[in-house]
Write a protein that holds these residues in place. Structure first.
Motif, PDB file in Angstrom:
ATOM      1  N   ALA A   1       0.816  -1.223   0.000  1.00  0.00           N
ATOM      2  CA  ALA A   1       0.000   0.000   0.000  1.00  0.00           C
ATOM      3  C   ALA A   1       0.846   1.269   0.000  1.00  0.00           C
ATOM      4  O   ALA A   1       0.693   2.123  -0.874  1.00  0.00           O
ATOM      5  CB  ALA A   1      -0.944  -0.008   1.194  1.00  0.00           C
ATOM      6  N   ILE A   2       1.727   1.398   0.955  1.00  0.00           N
ATOM      7  CA  ILE A   2       2.500   2.637   1.066  1.00  0.00           C
ATOM      8  C   ILE A   2       3.502   2.768  -0.085  1.00  0.00           C
ATOM      9  O   ILE A   2       3.772   3.866  -0.566  1.00  0.00           O
ATOM     10  CB  ILE A   2       3.173   2.761   2.451  1.00  0.00           C
ATOM     11  N   GLY A   3       4.018   1.652  -0.563  1.00  0.00           N
ATOM     12  CA  GLY A   3       4.931   1.689  -1.704  1.00  0.00           C
ATOM     13  C   GLY A   3       4.231   2.145  -2.971  1.00  0.00           C
ATOM     14  O   GLY A   3       4.785   2.904  -3.774  1.00  0.00           O
ATOM     15  N   THR A   4       2.986   1.701  -3.150  1.00  0.00           N
ATOM     16  CA  THR A   4       2.194   2.119  -4.297  1.00  0.00           C
ATOM     17  C   THR A   4       1.923   3.616  -4.239  1.00  0.00           C
ATOM     18  O   THR A   4       1.987   4.316  -5.251  1.00  0.00           O
ATOM     19  CB  THR A   4       0.874   1.326  -4.352  1.00  0.00           C
TER      20      THR A   4
ATOM     21  N   SER B   1      -8.897   9.309   1.867  1.00  0.00           N
ATOM     22  CA  SER B   1      -8.522   9.239   3.286  1.00  0.00           C
ATOM     23  C   SER B   1      -7.379   8.248   3.504  1.00  0.00           C
ATOM     24  O   SER B   1      -6.472   8.500   4.303  1.00  0.00           O
ATOM     25  CB  SER B   1      -9.723   8.878   4.157  1.00  0.00           C
ATOM     26  N   THR B   2      -7.393   7.133   2.791  1.00  0.00           N
ATOM     27  CA  THR B   2      -6.302   6.157   2.886  1.00  0.00           C
ATOM     28  C   THR B   2      -5.010   6.746   2.361  1.00  0.00           C
ATOM     29  O   THR B   2      -3.947   6.621   2.980  1.00  0.00           O
ATOM     30  CB  THR B   2      -6.659   4.873   2.114  1.00  0.00           C
ATOM     31  N   VAL B   3      -5.097   7.415   1.217  1.00  0.00           N
ATOM     32  CA  VAL B   3      -3.913   8.049   0.626  1.00  0.00           C
ATOM     33  C   VAL B   3      -3.356   9.112   1.567  1.00  0.00           C
ATOM     34  O   VAL B   3      -2.145   9.181   1.788  1.00  0.00           O
ATOM     35  CB  VAL B   3      -4.248   8.648  -0.757  1.00  0.00           C
ATOM     36  N   SER B   4      -4.228   9.929   2.129  1.00  0.00           N
ATOM     37  CA  SER B   4      -3.780  10.968   3.055  1.00  0.00           C
ATOM     38  C   SER B   4      -3.046  10.364   4.243  1.00  0.00           C
ATOM     39  O   SER B   4      -2.006  10.883   4.681  1.00  0.00           O
ATOM     40  CB  SER B   4      -4.985  11.785   3.523  1.00  0.00           C
TER      41      SER B   4
ATOM     42  N   ARG C   1       2.333   9.375   6.821  1.00  0.00           N
ATOM     43  CA  ARG C   1       3.393   8.465   7.286  1.00  0.00           C
ATOM     44  C   ARG C   1       4.685   8.684   6.507  1.00  0.00           C
ATOM     45  O   ARG C   1       5.775   8.672   7.073  1.00  0.00           O
ATOM     46  CB  ARG C   1       2.934   7.007   7.167  1.00  0.00           C
ATOM     47  N   LEU C   2       4.556   8.872   5.180  1.00  0.00           N
ATOM     48  CA  LEU C   2       5.744   9.114   4.361  1.00  0.00           C
ATOM     49  C   LEU C   2       6.407  10.434   4.731  1.00  0.00           C
ATOM     50  O   LEU C   2       7.630  10.533   4.759  1.00  0.00           O
ATOM     51  CB  LEU C   2       5.367   9.098   2.877  1.00  0.00           C
TER      52      LEU C   2
END
Length: 94
Positions: free
Chosen positions: A18-21, A46-49, A54-55
């Motif tokens: 997920a976070i890598g994508t 909301s998931t992307v945000s 985190r990034l």
């Protein structure tokens, strides 16, 4: 396998689904809005945000307000490390 001098944390993030994508979508769309990354990854804003926050906490991206939206770009160190990784890994058709 990454070259020894590439940031191990970055490699871990890129390999996480997920976070890598999300990070890859930022790289492809920067300066990227949450909406642009959500559309590119087929994830909710909301998931992307959440992933972008985190990034940013890890110092992998920079987020800045542009009018009413927030745009995200790769941190300079992240951009350089991703370029190094791209150069180190042969393309699938090579």
């Amino acid at each position: 396998v990454a070259p020894a001098d590439v940031d191990v944390e970055l490699v871990g993030v890129l390999n996480a689904d997920a976070i890598g994508t999300v990070l890859a979508a930022v790289a492809e769309n920067e300066p990227a809005s949450v909406t642009a990354v959500a559309e590119a990854t087929d994830r909710s804003p909301s998931t992307v945000s959440h992933h972008l926050s985190r990034l940013e906490e890890r110092g992998l991206v920079d987020r800045n307000r542009a009018g009413q939206s927030v745009v995200t770009t790769l941190a300079p160190e992240t951009r350089a490390a991703m370029a190094e990784l791209r150069d180190a890994v042969p393309a699938a058709d090579d």
